[in-house]
Design a protein around this motif. Sequence first.
Motif, PDB file in Angstrom:
ATOM      1  N   VAL A  37      27.554  53.172  25.261  1.00  0.00           N
ATOM      2  CA  VAL A  37      27.174  52.114  24.335  1.00  0.00           C
ATOM      3  C   VAL A  37      25.789  52.623  23.437  1.00  0.00           C
ATOM      4  O   VAL A  37      25.823  51.993  22.136  1.00  0.00           O
ATOM      5  CB  VAL A  37      26.681  50.910  25.123  1.00  0.00           C
ATOM      6  CG1 VAL A  37      25.975  49.768  24.385  1.00  0.00           C
ATOM      7  CG2 VAL A  37      27.998  50.240  25.946  1.00  0.00           C
ATOM      8  N   ARG A  38      24.973  53.077  24.111  1.00  0.00           N
ATOM      9  CA  ARG A  38      23.817  53.927  23.335  1.00  0.00           C
ATOM     10  C   ARG A  38      24.549  54.850  22.151  1.00  0.00           C
ATOM     11  O   ARG A  38      24.052  54.897  20.983  1.00  0.00           O
ATOM     12  CB  ARG A  38      22.822  54.600  24.007  1.00  0.00           C
ATOM     13  CG  ARG A  38      21.549  55.037  23.409  1.00  0.00           C
ATOM     14  CD  ARG A  38      20.666  55.747  24.264  1.00  0.00           C
ATOM     15  NE  ARG A  38      20.126  54.864  25.353  1.00  0.00           N
ATOM     16  CZ  ARG A  38      20.249  55.133  26.516  1.00  0.00           C
ATOM     17  NH1 ARG A  38      21.138  56.102  27.081  1.00  0.00           N
ATOM     18  NH2 ARG A  38      20.007  54.392  27.532  1.00  0.00           N
ATOM     19  N   LEU A  45      32.624  48.584  25.496  1.00  0.00           N
ATOM     20  CA  LEU A  45      31.865  48.638  26.922  1.00  0.00           C
ATOM     21  C   LEU A  45      30.661  47.613  26.763  1.00  0.00           C
ATOM     22  O   LEU A  45      30.329  47.072  28.003  1.00  0.00           O
ATOM     23  CB  LEU A  45      31.480  50.023  27.017  1.00  0.00           C
ATOM     24  CG  LEU A  45      32.435  51.041  27.915  1.00  0.00           C
ATOM     25  CD1 LEU A  45      31.784  52.336  28.090  1.00  0.00           C
ATOM     26  CD2 LEU A  45      32.904  50.479  29.040  1.00  0.00           C
ATOM     27  N   LYS A  46      30.060  47.468  25.811  1.00  0.00           N
ATOM     28  CA  LYS A  46      29.137  46.486  25.628  1.00  0.00           C
ATOM     29  C   LYS A  46      29.482  45.041  26.151  1.00  0.00           C
ATOM     30  O   LYS A  46      28.590  44.142  26.517  1.00  0.00           O
ATOM     31  CB  LYS A  46      28.129  46.488  24.454  1.00  0.00           C
ATOM     32  CG  LYS A  46      28.855  45.804  23.232  1.00  0.00           C
ATOM     33  CD  LYS A  46      27.975  46.146  22.141  1.00  0.00           C
ATOM     34  CE  LYS A  46      28.394  45.436  20.771  1.00  0.00           C
ATOM     35  NZ  LYS A  46      27.493  45.646  19.766  1.00  0.00           N
ATOM     36  N   PRO A  50      28.379  44.260  30.220  1.00  0.00           N
ATOM     37  CA  PRO A  50      27.461  43.659  29.768  1.00  0.00           C
ATOM     38  C   PRO A  50      25.872  44.095  30.397  1.00  0.00           C
ATOM     39  O   PRO A  50      24.774  44.229  29.420  1.00  0.00           O
ATOM     40  CB  PRO A  50      27.605  42.241  29.749  1.00  0.00           C
ATOM     41  CG  PRO A  50      28.440  42.045  31.090  1.00  0.00           C
ATOM     42  CD  PRO A  50      29.283  43.195  30.894  1.00  0.00           C
ATOM     43  N   GLU A  51      26.056  44.664  31.481  1.00  0.00           N
ATOM     44  CA  GLU A  51      24.748  45.241  31.995  1.00  0.00           C
ATOM     45  C   GLU A  51      24.262  46.265  31.086  1.00  0.00           C
ATOM     46  O   GLU A  51      23.125  46.544  31.386  1.00  0.00           O
ATOM     47  CB  GLU A  51      24.964  45.507  33.456  1.00  0.00           C
ATOM     48  CG  GLU A  51      25.491  46.963  33.687  1.00  0.00           C
ATOM     49  CD  GLU A  51      27.093  46.830  33.818  1.00  0.00           C
ATOM     50  OE1 GLU A  51      27.738  47.619  34.144  1.00  0.00           O
ATOM     51  OE2 GLU A  51      27.655  45.598  33.296  1.00  0.00           O
ATOM     52  N   THR A  52      24.866  46.934  30.508  1.00  0.00           N
ATOM     53  CA  THR A  52      24.504  47.953  29.411  1.00  0.00           C
ATOM     54  C   THR A  52      23.412  47.612  28.486  1.00  0.00           C
ATOM     55  O   THR A  52      22.855  48.431  27.964  1.00  0.00           O
ATOM     56  CB  THR A  52      25.604  48.715  28.884  1.00  0.00           C
ATOM     57  OG1 THR A  52      26.205  47.586  27.977  1.00  0.00           O
ATOM     58  CG2 THR A  52      26.591  49.298  29.737  1.00  0.00           C
ATOM     59  N   GLN A  53      23.359  46.284  28.379  1.00  0.00           N
ATOM     60  CA  GLN A  53      22.495  45.656  27.574  1.00  0.00           C
ATOM     61  C   GLN A  53      21.103  44.886  28.115  1.00  0.00           C
ATOM     62  O   GLN A  53      20.245  44.269  27.361  1.00  0.00           O
ATOM     63  CB  GLN A  53      23.092  44.445  26.707  1.00  0.00           C
ATOM     64  CG  GLN A  53      24.550  44.915  25.807  1.00  0.00           C
ATOM     65  CD  GLN A  53      24.837  43.829  24.884  1.00  0.00           C
ATOM     66  OE1 GLN A  53      24.297  43.083  24.224  1.00  0.00           O
ATOM     67  NE2 GLN A  53      26.157  43.284  25.321  1.00  0.00           N
ATOM     68  N   PHE A  54      21.043  45.591  29.202  1.00  0.00           N
ATOM     69  CA  PHE A  54      19.805  44.893  30.047  1.00  0.00           C
ATOM     70  C   PHE A  54      19.231  46.243  30.804  1.00  0.00           C
ATOM     71  O   PHE A  54      19.572  47.272  30.616  1.00  0.00           O
ATOM     72  CB  PHE A  54      20.249  44.080  31.249  1.00  0.00           C
ATOM     73  CG  PHE A  54      20.721  42.664  30.898  1.00  0.00           C
ATOM     74  CD1 PHE A  54      19.927  41.700  30.663  1.00  0.00           C
ATOM     75  CD2 PHE A  54      21.919  42.546  30.205  1.00  0.00           C
ATOM     76  CE1 PHE A  54      20.440  40.350  30.310  1.00  0.00           C
ATOM     77  CE2 PHE A  54      22.560  41.163  29.964  1.00  0.00           C
ATOM     78  CZ  PHE A  54      21.707  40.137  29.893  1.00  0.00           C
ATOM     79  N   THR A  72      28.213  38.162  23.300  1.00  0.00           N
ATOM     80  CA  THR A  72      28.241  39.227  22.429  1.00  0.00           C
ATOM     81  C   THR A  72      29.736  39.493  21.670  1.00  0.00           C
ATOM     82  O   THR A  72      29.998  39.785  20.543  1.00  0.00           O
ATOM     83  CB  THR A  72      28.252  40.677  23.203  1.00  0.00           C
ATOM     84  OG1 THR A  72      26.853  40.655  23.868  1.00  0.00           O
ATOM     85  CG2 THR A  72      28.350  42.020  22.240  1.00  0.00           C
ATOM     86  N   LEU A  73      30.810  39.053  22.646  1.00  0.00           N
ATOM     87  CA  LEU A  73      32.058  38.800  22.277  1.00  0.00           C
ATOM     88  C   LEU A  73      32.444  37.820  20.907  1.00  0.00           C
ATOM     89  O   LEU A  73      32.872  38.363  19.779  1.00  0.00           O
ATOM     90  CB  LEU A  73      33.092  38.437  23.205  1.00  0.00           C
ATOM     91  CG  LEU A  73      34.421  38.023  22.942  1.00  0.00           C
ATOM     92  CD1 LEU A  73      35.089  39.509  22.463  1.00  0.00           C
ATOM     93  CD2 LEU A  73      35.425  37.526  24.176  1.00  0.00           C
TER      94      LEU A  73
END
Length: 411
Positions: A37-38, A45-46, A50-54, A72-73
């Motif tokens: 995601v980065r 994947l984000k 969604p934990e990738t945004q935390f 996000t969706l």
Amino acid sequence: MADIRPFCAIRPQASEADKIAALPYDVYNRKEAKEEVRRNPLSFLKIDRPETQFPDDTDMYAPQVYRQAEATLWKMLEDGHFCQDTESCYYIYELSSGEHTQTGLAACAAVDDYLNHVIKRHENTKPEKEEDRIRHVLACQAQTGPIFLAHRPQERLKHILDTKKKGSAPVYDFVSQDGIRHRVWIIYEETIIEKIRQIYADMDSIYIADGHHRAACAVKAALRKRQETVHMTGKEPFNSFLCVLFPSDELRILDYNRVVKDLNSCTPEELLEKAEKYFTVQKAPGQVKPQEKGSFGLYVNGGWYRLRIREACKNTDPVDGLDVSLLQNFLLDPVLGIKKPGEDKRITFVGGIRGLTELERLADAFGGAAFSLYPTSMEELMRTADAGRLMPPKSTWFEPKLRSGLFIHRI
């Protein structure tokens, strides 16, 4: 008869499809997903993870994580990264890798077909993994990852899809980072839709190839929504789940190999001696990639050995006769002490896409042993499912993988 329905997909704008499309959520660990995601901020994947945004110490199952997936969706739809079709359609989804091409149909399968065993499974599921995806589906009010289904070849269907592909330009045509080409066509025409729907209605069996947990969670989410619905017609969107269906003769199953982290107090020599009770054992000059059913590769102590199951141990049972079962029942369990391969932390599973050198690396790092297998066949999968049986864990590895984010089903 199978009820395979057209639907109004939420899907990426054509200019961003290659950036949004992502491998299934369970292909990555948390660190890998966050890095992806980065690297690509539009990656689906984000939403799927969604934990990738935390921050890394955030509980990935916390309520705010699922709320972030929902936010996000719908923000991406609002911002124009996605569009939504206004008419129910089928979608042709073609994946190509080298000389291999498989053509599927993205659609929605009836939940009741899963409950009534028209859609058949061959693997068990874990409740804790199901609950995560149930919460994700209910938070987003959408199914975001298609279930990979298969059916026996149907020439009329193949002709329809091939004619459509030849007669029109795809709405998506891109090559993903792993070299897979993805192409999508949309079937709007009502006459063609009805012909396709009838072809599926004449099928009495459809098989889950990959995505057992996604299928189970879609069904259980639907059952929860049924309890909340007063006057249900059965046609509600939640009564079907997102899938892509492929003919079985176009699918490619790779080997799904095993690495055991120790030798269960055996020396390498003792392991080979005990294996000879059930297998013929021959020293190999290099890596062993089995070329036929009943043969195995064993890597231990820096060397490869070719194993072949002895005639007396062969079995015609749909499950016990599988190579993964023969290895488990005659070597992993009695010699290496792996009683429950789906739960034992001493065993790890390695998809054939990663190659035999990866098996060597892991076995050397652990000080254990690695086993290469001949791939399970689609016919074996279907025979097991038709018998109402389940395969051992990690019996099949399908390539190429479907992408999430190309089709979203709002429930």
